[in-house]
Design a protein around this motif. Structure first.
Motif, PDB file in Angstrom:
ATOM      1  N   THR A 180      34.602  -1.851  72.339  1.00 50.09           N
ATOM      2  CA  THR A 180      35.617  -1.935  71.292  1.00 50.09           C
ATOM      3  C   THR A 180      36.260  -3.307  71.406  1.00 50.09           C
ATOM      4  OG1 THR A 180      37.512  -0.854  70.243  1.00 50.09           O
ATOM      5  CG2 THR A 180      37.558  -1.015  72.656  1.00 50.09           C
ATOM      6  N   VAL A 223      29.558  -1.769  67.484  1.00 50.69           N
ATOM      7  CA  VAL A 223      30.175  -0.448  67.352  1.00 50.69           C
ATOM      8  C   VAL A 223      29.538   0.307  66.189  1.00 50.69           C
ATOM      9  CG1 VAL A 223      32.396  -1.197  68.309  1.00 50.69           C
ATOM     10  CG2 VAL A 223      31.997  -1.374  65.849  1.00 50.69           C
ATOM     11  N   ALA A 224      29.737   1.638  66.202  1.00 47.97           N
ATOM     12  CA  ALA A 224      29.219   2.464  65.109  1.00 47.97           C
ATOM     13  C   ALA A 224      30.085   2.316  63.857  1.00 47.97           C
ATOM     14  CB  ALA A 224      29.170   3.925  65.544  1.00 47.97           C
ATOM     15  N   GLN A 236      35.939   4.476  64.618  1.00 46.83           N
ATOM     16  CA  GLN A 236      35.410   5.231  65.756  1.00 46.83           C
ATOM     17  C   GLN A 236      34.228   4.465  66.337  1.00 46.83           C
ATOM     18  OE1 GLN A 236      34.665   9.115  63.953  1.00 46.83           O
ATOM     19  NE2 GLN A 236      36.658   9.848  64.660  1.00 46.83           N
ATOM     20  N   ALA A 275      35.167   4.226  73.208  1.00 44.23           N
ATOM     21  CA  ALA A 275      34.687   4.994  72.056  1.00 44.23           C
ATOM     22  C   ALA A 275      35.831   5.538  71.214  1.00 44.23           C
ATOM     23  CB  ALA A 275      33.801   6.138  72.527  1.00 44.23           C
ATOM     24  N   ASN A 276      37.004   5.729  71.846  1.00 42.97           N
ATOM     25  CA  ASN A 276      38.152   6.317  71.149  1.00 42.97           C
ATOM     26  C   ASN A 276      39.193   5.289  70.712  1.00 42.97           C
ATOM     27  OD1 ASN A 276      37.022   8.865  71.670  1.00 42.97           O
ATOM     28  ND2 ASN A 276      38.024   8.969  73.673  1.00 42.97           N
ATOM     29  N   GLY A 331      32.549   4.516  69.129  1.00 46.17           N
ATOM     30  CA  GLY A 331      31.473   5.175  69.857  1.00 46.17           C
ATOM     31  C   GLY A 331      30.995   4.264  70.980  1.00 46.17           C
ATOM     32  N   GLY A 332      30.132   4.727  71.826  1.00 43.65           N
ATOM     33  CA  GLY A 332      29.558   3.876  72.865  1.00 43.65           C
ATOM     34  C   GLY A 332      30.586   3.330  73.836  1.00 43.65           C
ATOM     35  N   ASN A 333      30.293   2.156  74.371  1.00 43.16           N
ATOM     36  CA  ASN A 333      31.113   1.590  75.455  1.00 43.16           C
ATOM     37  C   ASN A 333      31.824   0.300  75.069  1.00 43.16           C
ATOM     38  OD1 ASN A 333      28.560   0.259  75.317  1.00 43.16           O
ATOM     39  ND2 ASN A 333      28.864  -0.591  77.360  1.00 43.16           N
TER      40      ASN A 333
END
Length: 240
Positions: free
Chosen positions: A51, A40-41, A45, A201-202, A47-49
């Motif tokens: 979590t 993850v970033a 948050q 991402a959220n 981001g991407g696909n």
């Protein structure tokens, strides 16, 4: 989202999944830093696909070492069993243990094991070097072979600490770590949210907050150990 729904996975499979898809949602559980791993970033948050759940394997290692020291206060030389094929976990385990050991008067011996045969060789090395106790790194390979190290520690009368309760249920002395059942429940909740339309991402990476300390009293007695009452009082479960 794929018709097959989100992928639920851990370190090596997550890296492989991210290498082949940037669109299918991935829900992971990891004890390492998911940002450093590139999952993850950021935790807040992603981001991407992808979590998931960060279950703090690295952060609980020091406490596990201290608990072992309380159970076996005369131990000085601690062997640390790591799997070099799982580089991220091996490196974080050794870093945390090597930093913490001198603060409580312990010396560290490193044992690298990544095959079934090497487990037997490592225990032969343990006997030669006369380690006082064993610290087993959290690792899927060791978990899959848990009966082998548990049997060998019993044979050689070596007190050992593990990261998962399954080792203690198999006859190991003690474990301290994340409540994995709770972690998988959290993974399932996130998977359900994504299936209902949420975007990875959220969804911030969740931090596990439930840990468990398990002692096998039968094993302790077989090793000639008397568990201090203060240690027993903080155990989440005592197996007799």
């Amino acid at each position: 989202m794929s018709a097959f729904g989100p992928l639920r996975t851990c370190v090596a499979p997550t890296l492989a999944a991210k290498a082949v898809t940037a669109t299918i949602p991935i829900v992971f559980g990891t004890g390492n830093d998911p940002v450093k791993l590139g999952f993850v970033a950021s935790l807040a948050q992603p981001g991407g696909n992808a979590t998931g759940i960060n279950f703090f394997t690295s952060e609980v290692l020091t406490k596990r070492l201290r608990l072992l020291h309380e159970l076996v206060p005369k131990a000085v030389r601690i062997a640390v069993l790591v799997n070099p094929a799982n580089a991220a976990t091996a490196e974080s385990t050794l870093r945390e243990v090597q930093e913490a050991a001198p603060t409580i008067g312990l010396q560290v011996q490193i044992l690298n094991v990544s095959t079934i045969g090497q487990i037997d060789a490592a225990f032969a090395n343990l006997a030669r070097e006369r380690a006082d106790a064993l610290f087993v790194a959290p690792d899927a390979f060791f978990l899959s072979r848990r009966v082998q190290p548990v049997t060998l520690t019993a044979r050689d009368r070596i007190p050992a600490t593990y990261g998962l309760r399954e080792f203690v249920e198999a006859g190991g002395l003690m474990s301290y770590g994340t409540d994995i059942a709770n972690m998988f429940h959290q993974v399932g909740v996130y998977t359900g949210s994504i299936l209902k339309g949420a975007k990875p991402a959220n969804l911030p990476v969740l931090q596990s907050t439930k840990f468990e300390f398990v002692i096998n009293l039968t094993t302790a007695k077989a090793l000639g150990l008397t568990i201090p009452s203060g240690v027993l009082s903080i155990a989440d479960e005592v197996i007799e």
